[in-house]
Design an enzyme around this catalytic site. Structure first.
Site, PDB file in Angstrom:
ATOM      1  N   LEU A   1     -14.754 -15.908  10.941  1.00  0.00           N
ATOM      2  CA  LEU A   1     -14.370 -16.382  12.281  1.00  0.00           C
ATOM      3  C   LEU A   1     -15.468 -17.304  12.769  1.00  0.00           C
ATOM      4  CD1 LEU A   1     -12.645 -16.122  15.020  1.00  0.00           C
ATOM      5  CD2 LEU A   1     -14.424 -14.535  15.704  1.00  0.00           C
TER       6      LEU A   1
ATOM      7  N   VAL B   1     -16.232 -20.761  15.726  1.00  0.00           N
ATOM      8  CA  VAL B   1     -15.801 -21.759  16.709  1.00  0.00           C
ATOM      9  C   VAL B   1     -16.767 -22.937  16.606  1.00  0.00           C
ATOM     10  CG1 VAL B   1     -15.559 -22.202  19.204  1.00  0.00           C
ATOM     11  CG2 VAL B   1     -14.749 -20.037  18.231  1.00  0.00           C
TER      12      VAL B   1
ATOM     13  N   GLY C   1     -17.627 -20.996  24.272  1.00  0.00           N
ATOM     14  CA  GLY C   1     -17.740 -20.624  25.678  1.00  0.00           C
ATOM     15  C   GLY C   1     -16.505 -20.903  26.513  1.00  0.00           C
TER      16      GLY C   1
ATOM     17  N   GLY D   1     -12.983 -18.118  20.863  1.00  0.00           N
ATOM     18  CA  GLY D   1     -13.259 -17.045  19.906  1.00  0.00           C
ATOM     19  C   GLY D   1     -12.340 -15.856  20.166  1.00  0.00           C
TER      20      GLY D   1
ATOM     21  N   TYR E   1     -18.074  -9.074  19.195  1.00  0.00           N
ATOM     22  CA  TYR E   1     -16.909  -8.237  18.872  1.00  0.00           C
ATOM     23  C   TYR E   1     -16.848  -6.993  19.761  1.00  0.00           C
ATOM     24  CZ  TYR E   1     -16.093 -11.171  14.806  1.00  0.00           C
ATOM     25  OH  TYR E   1     -15.826 -12.239  13.994  1.00  0.00           O
TER      26      TYR E   1
HETATM   27  C1  LIG Z   1     -19.189 -15.798  18.116  1.00  0.00           C
HETATM   28  C2  LIG Z   1     -18.208 -16.941  18.473  1.00  0.00           C
HETATM   29  C3  LIG Z   1     -17.007 -16.848  17.548  1.00  0.00           C
HETATM   30  C4  LIG Z   1     -17.775 -16.782  19.951  1.00  0.00           C
HETATM   31  O1  LIG Z   1     -16.837 -17.810  20.246  1.00  0.00           O
HETATM   32  P1  LIG Z   1     -16.623 -18.375  21.733  1.00  0.00           P
HETATM   33  O2  LIG Z   1     -15.385 -19.183  21.737  1.00  0.00           O
HETATM   34  O3  LIG Z   1     -17.855 -19.022  22.212  1.00  0.00           O
HETATM   35  O4  LIG Z   1     -16.423 -17.008  22.555  1.00  0.00           O
HETATM   36  P2  LIG Z   1     -15.449 -16.801  23.795  1.00  0.00           P
HETATM   37  O5  LIG Z   1     -15.612 -17.934  24.749  1.00  0.00           O
HETATM   38  O6  LIG Z   1     -14.074 -16.508  23.307  1.00  0.00           O
HETATM   39  O7  LIG Z   1     -16.062 -15.479  24.421  1.00  0.00           O
HETATM   40  C5  LIG Z   1     -15.248 -14.413  24.841  1.00  0.00           C
HETATM   41  C6  LIG Z   1     -16.094 -13.414  25.582  1.00  0.00           C
HETATM   42  O8  LIG Z   1     -17.156 -12.942  24.749  1.00  0.00           O
HETATM   43  C7  LIG Z   1     -18.420 -13.190  25.354  1.00  0.00           C
HETATM   44  N1  LIG Z   1     -19.369 -13.535  24.282  1.00  0.00           N
HETATM   45  C8  LIG Z   1     -19.432 -14.656  23.539  1.00  0.00           C
HETATM   46  N2  LIG Z   1     -20.442 -14.574  22.638  1.00  0.00           N
HETATM   47  C9  LIG Z   1     -21.018 -13.362  22.836  1.00  0.00           C
HETATM   48  C10 LIG Z   1     -22.118 -12.675  22.246  1.00  0.00           C
HETATM   49  N3  LIG Z   1     -22.805 -13.192  21.236  1.00  0.00           N
HETATM   50  N4  LIG Z   1     -22.428 -11.452  22.705  1.00  0.00           N
HETATM   51  C11 LIG Z   1     -21.739 -10.867  23.724  1.00  0.00           C
HETATM   52  N5  LIG Z   1     -20.690 -11.480  24.317  1.00  0.00           N
HETATM   53  C12 LIG Z   1     -20.338 -12.690  23.894  1.00  0.00           C
HETATM   54  C13 LIG Z   1     -18.164 -14.337  26.310  1.00  0.00           C
HETATM   55  O9  LIG Z   1     -19.111 -14.346  27.357  1.00  0.00           O
HETATM   56  C14 LIG Z   1     -16.781 -14.010  26.814  1.00  0.00           C
HETATM   57  O10 LIG Z   1     -16.866 -12.959  27.754  1.00  0.00           O
HETATM   58  P3  LIG Z   1     -16.004 -12.907  29.129  1.00  0.00           P
HETATM   59  O11 LIG Z   1     -14.581 -13.230  28.740  1.00  0.00           O
HETATM   60  O12 LIG Z   1     -16.193 -11.499  29.583  1.00  0.00           O
HETATM   61  O13 LIG Z   1     -16.601 -13.931  29.985  1.00  0.00           O
HETATM   62  C15 LIG Z   1     -18.899 -18.327  18.354  1.00  0.00           C
HETATM   63  O14 LIG Z   1     -20.026 -18.353  19.183  1.00  0.00           O
HETATM   64  C16 LIG Z   1     -19.303 -18.722  16.956  1.00  0.00           C
HETATM   65  O15 LIG Z   1     -18.507 -19.262  16.203  1.00  0.00           O
HETATM   66  N6  LIG Z   1     -20.576 -18.457  16.575  1.00  0.00           N
HETATM   67  C17 LIG Z   1     -21.077 -18.822  15.274  1.00  0.00           C
HETATM   68  C18 LIG Z   1     -20.367 -18.120  14.155  1.00  0.00           C
HETATM   69  C19 LIG Z   1     -20.270 -16.628  14.309  1.00  0.00           C
HETATM   70  O16 LIG Z   1     -21.216 -15.963  14.718  1.00  0.00           O
HETATM   71  N7  LIG Z   1     -19.108 -16.078  13.946  1.00  0.00           N
HETATM   72  C20 LIG Z   1     -18.841 -14.681  13.883  1.00  0.00           C
HETATM   73  C21 LIG Z   1     -18.995 -14.330  12.457  1.00  0.00           C
HETATM   74  S1  LIG Z   1     -18.609 -12.717  12.009  1.00  0.00           S
END
Ligand SMILES: CC(C)(COP(=O)(O)OP(=O)(O)OC[C@H]1O[C@@H](n2cnc3c(N)ncnc32)[C@H](O)[C@@H]1OP(=O)(O)O)[C@@H](O)C(=O)NCCC(=O)NCCS
Length: 169
Positions: A98, A100, A106, A110, A146
């Site tokens: 997974l 983004v 943000g 995700g 997660y």
């Molecule tokens: C982790 C990732 C998928 C999050 O995607 P994103 O689109 O930025 O996340 P979202 O905007 O959908 O966030 C949803 C919620 O989770 C929260 N959130 C996002 N990252 C977070 C983190 N690291 N820790 C805790 N909460 C987090 C957001 O604040 C949001 O909360 P809210 O709805 O209560 O305001 C993205 O940052 C990414 O691709 N990172 C690099 C790759 C990675 O780590 N992938 C996972 C591999 S297993």
């Protein structure tokens, strides 16, 4: 749809028409997976990849996930899930990848992608035995993400998290 975003997304199955090389989530291993292995794994039915396409940008990949089948040993289930479960491994769907793109984080994307994977899992569970989604978080930051969206940590391997599909029915 992502609650916080003004952009709408569609989740589509990966094909060669998408611009895979332009994708950058900042994690070399996840970028590499999309660039080099996702299509090949899909063609061989190892894992299927779905991409989030922003409205009006037909070839842009804003995010992606890959899913495949898996199983979870009874003794690894969170205590809250063991009631009524058989003592042999339970069928699971693995959220294998997974990510983004940095330009699109943000905005709820995700969470939208995980929701899309969970909806698929629920739909499949009506056809084939399937009780849980599991994910191996790539690092502690991902594990926290997660957990934030409702996944539970497994007791013996806390960087692996799960989501019981029964919670969605
Ligand atoms: C982790 C990732 C998928 C999050 O995607 P994103 O689109 O930025 O996340 P979202 O905007 O959908 O966030 C949803 C919620 O989770 C929260 N959130 C996002 N990252 C977070 C983190 N690291 N820790 C805790 N909460 C987090 C957001 O604040 C949001 O909360 P809210 O709805 O209560 O305001 C993205 O940052 C990414 O691709 N990172 C690099 C790759 C990675 O780590 N992938 C996972 C591999 S297993």
């Amino acid at each position: 749809l992502p609650a916080k975003s003004t952009v709408a997304y569609r989740a589509e199955k990966l094909s060669a028409t998408f611009d895979r090389k332009a994708f950058d989530c900042g994690h070399p291993r996840l970028n590499d997976y999309l660039w080099k292995f996702a299509l090949q794994n899909q063609e061989r039915s190892i894992a299927t990849t779905y991409v989030a396409v922003p409205d009006g940008r037909a070839t842009t990949i804003a995010g992606f996930y890959a899913v495949c089948t898996s199983q979870l040993e009874f003794q690894n289930l969170p205590p809250s899930m063991t009631k009524g479960m058989p003592r042999y491994p339970v069928p699971a769907m693995r959220l294998a990848q997974l990510a983004v793109d940095k330009r699109f984080t943000g905005q709820g994307l995700g969470e939208y992608l995980v929701g899309s994977a969970l909806r698929k899992a629920v739909s499949i569970s009506n056809e084939v035995g399937l009780v849980i989604m599991i994910v191996d978080a790539i690092d502690e930051k991902a594990a926290t993400f997660y957990e934030h969206i409702g996944f539970l940590r497994l007791p013996h391997t806390p960087q692996t998290l799960c989501f019981p599909l029964s919670a969605l029915e």
